[in-house]
Design an enzyme around this catalytic site. Structure first.
Site, PDB file in Angstrom:
ATOM      1  N   ARG A 277       0.849  -1.202   0.000  1.00  0.00           N
ATOM      2  CA  ARG A 277       0.000   0.000   0.000  1.00  0.00           C
ATOM      3  C   ARG A 277       0.880   1.247   0.000  1.00  0.00           C
ATOM      4  O   ARG A 277       0.529   2.278   0.569  1.00  0.00           O
ATOM      5  CB  ARG A 277      -0.924   0.020   1.224  1.00  0.00           C
ATOM      6  CG  ARG A 277      -1.729  -1.237   1.453  1.00  0.00           C
ATOM      7  CD  ARG A 277      -2.686  -1.543   0.324  1.00  0.00           C
ATOM      8  NE  ARG A 277      -3.457  -2.760   0.597  1.00  0.00           N
ATOM      9  CZ  ARG A 277      -3.059  -3.976   0.260  1.00  0.00           C
ATOM     10  NH1 ARG A 277      -1.913  -4.160  -0.369  1.00  0.00           N
ATOM     11  NH2 ARG A 277      -3.819  -5.020   0.530  1.00  0.00           N
TER      12      ARG A 277
ATOM     13  N   TRP B 287      -9.377  -6.384  11.866  1.00  0.00           N
ATOM     14  CA  TRP B 287      -9.492  -6.188  10.415  1.00  0.00           C
ATOM     15  C   TRP B 287     -10.238  -4.899  10.130  1.00  0.00           C
ATOM     16  O   TRP B 287      -9.797  -4.099   9.330  1.00  0.00           O
ATOM     17  CB  TRP B 287     -10.180  -7.360   9.693  1.00  0.00           C
ATOM     18  CG  TRP B 287     -10.311  -7.133   8.208  1.00  0.00           C
ATOM     19  CD1 TRP B 287      -9.366  -7.407   7.257  1.00  0.00           C
ATOM     20  CD2 TRP B 287     -11.418  -6.560   7.503  1.00  0.00           C
ATOM     21  NE1 TRP B 287      -9.818  -7.041   6.011  1.00  0.00           N
ATOM     22  CE2 TRP B 287     -11.074  -6.529   6.128  1.00  0.00           C
ATOM     23  CE3 TRP B 287     -12.674  -6.087   7.889  1.00  0.00           C
ATOM     24  CZ2 TRP B 287     -11.945  -6.033   5.148  1.00  0.00           C
ATOM     25  CZ3 TRP B 287     -13.543  -5.596   6.913  1.00  0.00           C
ATOM     26  CH2 TRP B 287     -13.169  -5.577   5.556  1.00  0.00           C
TER      27      TRP B 287
ATOM     28  N   ARG C 162      -1.102  -7.706   7.903  1.00  0.00           N
ATOM     29  CA  ARG C 162      -2.312  -8.404   7.473  1.00  0.00           C
ATOM     30  C   ARG C 162      -2.520  -8.279   5.973  1.00  0.00           C
ATOM     31  O   ARG C 162      -2.930  -9.237   5.316  1.00  0.00           O
ATOM     32  CB  ARG C 162      -3.530  -7.861   8.233  1.00  0.00           C
ATOM     33  CG  ARG C 162      -3.697  -6.354   8.111  1.00  0.00           C
ATOM     34  CD  ARG C 162      -5.132  -5.917   8.382  1.00  0.00           C
ATOM     35  NE  ARG C 162      -5.513  -5.989   9.770  1.00  0.00           N
ATOM     36  CZ  ARG C 162      -6.011  -4.952  10.458  1.00  0.00           C
ATOM     37  NH1 ARG C 162      -6.090  -3.766   9.881  1.00  0.00           N
ATOM     38  NH2 ARG C 162      -6.408  -5.094  11.689  1.00  0.00           N
TER      39      ARG C 162
ATOM     40  N   GLU D 198     -15.896   2.408   5.579  1.00  0.00           N
ATOM     41  CA  GLU D 198     -16.412   1.403   6.505  1.00  0.00           C
ATOM     42  C   GLU D 198     -17.834   1.692   6.986  1.00  0.00           C
ATOM     43  O   GLU D 198     -18.387   0.920   7.760  1.00  0.00           O
ATOM     44  CB  GLU D 198     -15.476   1.279   7.714  1.00  0.00           C
ATOM     45  CG  GLU D 198     -14.205   0.490   7.452  1.00  0.00           C
ATOM     46  CD  GLU D 198     -13.046   1.368   6.982  1.00  0.00           C
ATOM     47  OE1 GLU D 198     -13.315   2.499   6.503  1.00  0.00           O
ATOM     48  OE2 GLU D 198     -11.890   0.930   7.083  1.00  0.00           O
TER      49      GLU D 198
ATOM     50  N   ASP E  81     -10.759  -1.484  11.257  1.00  0.00           N
ATOM     51  CA  ASP E  81     -10.116  -0.573  12.195  1.00  0.00           C
ATOM     52  C   ASP E  81     -11.082   0.438  12.813  1.00  0.00           C
ATOM     53  O   ASP E  81     -10.678   1.233  13.658  1.00  0.00           O
ATOM     54  CB  ASP E  81      -8.991   0.196  11.482  1.00  0.00           C
ATOM     55  CG  ASP E  81      -7.893  -0.733  11.002  1.00  0.00           C
ATOM     56  OD1 ASP E  81      -7.739  -1.810  11.588  1.00  0.00           O
ATOM     57  OD2 ASP E  81      -7.186  -0.386  10.029  1.00  0.00           O
TER      58      ASP E  81
ATOM     59  N   THR F   7      -4.825  -2.988  -3.327  1.00  0.00           N
ATOM     60  CA  THR F   7      -5.923  -3.370  -2.450  1.00  0.00           C
ATOM     61  C   THR F   7      -6.053  -4.883  -2.368  1.00  0.00           C
ATOM     62  O   THR F   7      -5.827  -5.597  -3.347  1.00  0.00           O
ATOM     63  CB  THR F   7      -7.251  -2.771  -2.955  1.00  0.00           C
ATOM     64  OG1 THR F   7      -8.334  -3.352  -2.226  1.00  0.00           O
ATOM     65  CG2 THR F   7      -7.462  -3.035  -4.443  1.00  0.00           C
ATOM     66  N   GLY F   8      -6.453  -5.353  -1.188  1.00  0.00           N
ATOM     67  CA  GLY F   8      -6.736  -6.768  -1.034  1.00  0.00           C
ATOM     68  C   GLY F   8      -7.917  -7.231  -1.853  1.00  0.00           C
ATOM     69  O   GLY F   8      -8.109  -8.434  -2.050  1.00  0.00           O
TER      70      GLY F   8
END
Length: 797
Positions: free
Chosen positions: A347, A486, A363, A632, A488, A704-705
């Site tokens: 990132r 995961w 992570r 989020e 935050d 990005t994941g």
């Protein structure tokens, strides 16, 4: 609206309208010399780190978002008109200016045509080199002789450390010294100190870069930004370009630039080419040699072809042909390439991530490897070992592993308040994936140090990760949330409990038990199964809310994700991971997945929670900081989309799994790019949810994941190609209207040419497999049956 198309044969995305709704970018180079370039030649270059090795200046959140960049201005000496070889920054009217950009595998080609002059510029970093080429070809399409004067332009940083350059101006504006030696520009920083460009951490040394031109006559230069641009001007109208003359300025302090003035004359129909070379090192040595080499145009072309071959060979391990062309474009090129770039830069470097995340987030990086293990198994192992040594002896992890300064066995362990509960549980997805892909079962026995002290086998590291969460369980017997789980934004408190991580731990215990059973470690397997059973009972007793699974409990008693909550009553992750972990039975799976479809699914993906937060206290959940439907707080958080696909595929719902996959698949928005806005060929962190007025717009592309989990879910759950320790399982879960698909998969150095046939419009369930003429009942092929090249036909029921 559509701005470009996929060229699958060349593995390029072709942008035919340069006025894209956002800057659409690509990556050049390697983890030594990296660069970002946009469809209008914006972006920046850096050495080893975008935060510590940024030698080209870049300003985030500007209009447009990609300036400055690496530019070539063209001045017509007779007409007194000028433009740029990319549409921006000069920005000529598009009814007179034609532009095509081709983003490929670590290269970008920008073609332009204006005033009957055509330019084609290929930007790339040769393999294993610490410099970049801008290979430019100019053609005179008119019937008159043209006298052109060209100007290169880059804006230099005053310090390689981003903070010093952008923030600490009272220091950094006094340390730059520009020079031009034998028509090669040299950027020097802290030139009174001994040179050392290799060590980007050591600020007690001088740093140098160079910029030169091969194949064309240099007739002037500017190295002072103000002298080139002029007062109260910008990149669109530099005074030197407008007047057609450099002033031979030499910046000492203040701000530098890299401008070489080049004179080229073209007869009607004539074409000439030259190469701009920019890289790391001093002009008189490294720079001089690199420019001399670039004088051999055939060598430059050879290096470009080598680069393309190198990258394309990486992408040949998994090739499909399905009934969905957009899906094919993503799987055969862009998903894999997106994962490779994310693996390289984590990132740390993009148009948005501008150096504030320096190093490998624990992570994130562990998960990122899932998308590239089958492409780069050796590099994956090297990175995996690095990250395992980022685990400390408590079983927790360092939040960030700074690869350029990581010393296993000597690092300071995080304080208890800094641990995140999910970090090391991602090892249970990635380590087995590596071992199954390679067959390297002995990897479990490899001894690696902890970050702070001591050492253990890889299997021992995995057990310590489990013990970390078991030792930090709350009053309900569920893992504590610690600093974060995961997400935050959840304020659980150290002793709050997380249902999501409970499912992760449940999954990890099952994986660990299976590994120990394979390794004939019966006591360890029994230990894991007993803990798994107890945890499963605790989940059932405390986490089921009657209709769906709760999200978490804060240490002061607040319950997240309950039907009693006015806001955030339903969260996605516990529902999907109840399926992935194996905790939910079929009836429970159907219930939670149906609810996800009813309440969380949108046309642009599945939201992270619903309803969003607008009234809750910040001390309870930090998501209230965001507008409803963003990030989020009820957005389509794309990282989670692969988990929805996996859950639906596990349940056998192939049509719905693919619908969910396409709802967040970038290529599906190629004809609606004005809605999604960012690049239609790469994934993004999040998409505005239905509660946002920008519903469907995506943000934070590339790193990005989401890229990893989308690719992984497609390969192993939709297409169903699942490596095992002793062979491979073929278990696709596809839309019922797909009658067949073909897959080429390289597995353990063997080529598998697979055809999946679906005569009865099934969604899942392999009846039999034919491999090289032999019929096998079921969906598993033992590795002993694999030849160098294999013809495989799999039949759905």
């Amino acid at each position: 609206m559509q701005y470009g198309y996929f060229d699958d044969e060349k593995r390029e995305y072709v942008i035919t309208n340069p006025a894209t709704p956002a800057s659409w970018s690509n990556y050049l180079g390697s983890t030594r010399y990296g660069a970002i370039i946009t469809n209008n030649a914006g972006g920046y270059s850096f050495y080893k780190s975008a935060a510590r090795g940024r030698f080209m200046r870049f300003r985030t959140n500007t209009i447009p978002m990609d300036q400055p960049g690496r530019y070539i201005y063209i001045h017509d000496r007779d007409k007194k008109d000028y433009w740029s070889a990319s549409w921006q920054p000069a920005g000529k009217p598009l009814d007179k200016y034609k532009s095509v950009c081709r983003h490929g595998t670590a290269y970008t080609i920008i073609e332009s045509e204006y005033s009957e002059i055509k330019s084609v510029t290929i930007y790339f970093v040769p393999l294993d080199k610490d410099y970049e080429y801008w290979h430019c070809k100019l053609t005179n399409g008119s019937n008159k002789k043209r006298k052109l004067r060209l100007f290169t332009f880059v804006e230099y940083s005053n310090h390689w450390l981003l903070y010093q350059d952008i923030v600490n101006l009272q220091y950094s504006q006094y340390i730059l010294k520009m020079d031009c030696k034998d028509n090669i520009i040299e950027q020097g920083i802290n030139v009174n100190l001994p040179p050392n460009t290799e060590d980007i951490v050591d600020e007690g040394t001088s740093k140098y870069t160079f910029l030169g031109v091969a194949g064309a006559r240099v007739t002037g230069y500017d190295t002072d930004r103000q002298a080139f641009l002029g007062l109260y001007r910008n990149y669109a109208n530099p005074v030197a370009v407008e007047e057609g003359e450099c002033s031979q300025s030499l910046a000492v302090g203040d701000n530098g630039c890299g401008t070489l003035q080049i004179d080229i004359e073209l007869e009607p129909g004539e074409r000439k080419e030259f190469v701009v070379v920019m890289g790391i090192g001093q002009a008189s040595s490294t720079g001089k040699k690199a420019v001399q080499e670039a004088g051999d145009i055939e060598l430059v072309k050879t290096r470009f072809n080598e680069l393309v071959s190198y990258w394309h060979s990486r992408l040949n391990n998994f090739i499909i042909r399905s009934p969905d062309a957009e899906f094919n474009s993503m799987i055969n090129m862009w998903s894999a390439y997106n994962c490779l770039i994310t693996f390289a830069w984590s990132r740390a470097a993009s148009l948005v991530y501008a150096g504030e995340r320096d190093g490998y987030g624990y992570r994130d990086t562990i998960q990122d490897m899932l998308g590239i293990i089958h492409i780069l198994p050796e590099e994956a192992r090297e990175r995996l070992e690095l990250m395992i040594t980022g685990q400390v002896s408590t079983g927790g992890a360092m939040p960030v592993v700074k690869f350029f300064d990581h010393k296993p066995g000597k690092m300071k362990a995080p304080d208890e308040s800094e641990y995140r509960s999910d970090d090391c549980l991602w090892l249970f997805n990635t380590i087995p994936a590596y071992v199954k892909e390679t067959g390297d079962i002995d990897f479990y026995n490899k001894v690696l140090p902890y970050a702070d002290k001591g050492e253990d086998t890889v299997l021992g590291h995995m057990k310590r990760a489990i013990e970390f969460n078991l030792e930090r369980s709350g009053v309900r017997g569920l893992p504590c949330g610690l600093l974060a789980d995961w997400n935050d934004c959840l304020e659980l408190g150290h002793n709050g409990e997380t249902v999501f991580v409970a499912f992760q731990l449940y999954y990890a215990l099952g994986v660990y038990a299976g590994i120990c059973e394979m390794l004939k470690k019966t006591d360890e397997s029994t230990w894991a199964e007993q803990h798994r059973e107890t945890l499963g009972e605790n989940i059932e007793q405390h986490a089921w809310d009657g209709e769906w699974y709760l999200r978490a409990f804060s240490e002061d008693g607040h319950v997240f994700g309950s039907h009693k909550n006015e806001e955030g009553s339903l969260w996605l992750n516990p529902q999907t991971w109840s399926v992935i972990s194996g905790h939910a039975d079929n009836k429970r799976m159907d219930k939670v997945l149906e609810l996800v479809g009813e309440r969380l699914a949108t046309d642009f993906g599945v939201m992270i929670c619903d309803p969003p937060y607008t009234k809750e206290q910040l001390s309870v959940i930090r998501a209230v900081l965001f507008n409803p439907g963003m990030k989020e707080n009820g957005a389509v958080f794309n990282h989670t989309q692969g988990w929805v696909v996996m859950a639906e595929a596990i349940r056998g719902n192939g049509t719905r799994a693919f619908e969910y996959f396409k709802s967040s698949m970038p290529a599906a928005y190629n004809t609606r790019a004005d809605v999604r806005q960012i690049e239609p060929y790469v994934y993004s962190q999040s998409t505005h949810g239905k509660h946002s007025p920008r519903h469907g717009a995506s943000r934070l592309p590339w790193l990005t994941g989401a890229a990893t989990w989308a690719y992984y879910s497609a390969l192993q759950y939709i297409l169903g190609i699942q490596p095992e320790y002793d062979g491979i399982t073929i278990d696709p879960c596809i839309p019922k209207d797909w009658d067949k698909l073909t897959i080429k998969r390289v597995f353990k150095s063997k080529t598998l040419n697979i055809e999946v046939r679906n005569p009865n419009q099934a969604e899942k369930g392999i009846d039999r497999i034919e491999i090289n003429g032999e019929v096998i009942k079921g969906n598993f092929i033992h590795q002993d049956k694999l030849k160098e090249t294999n013809t495989i036909v799999a039949y759905l029921w």
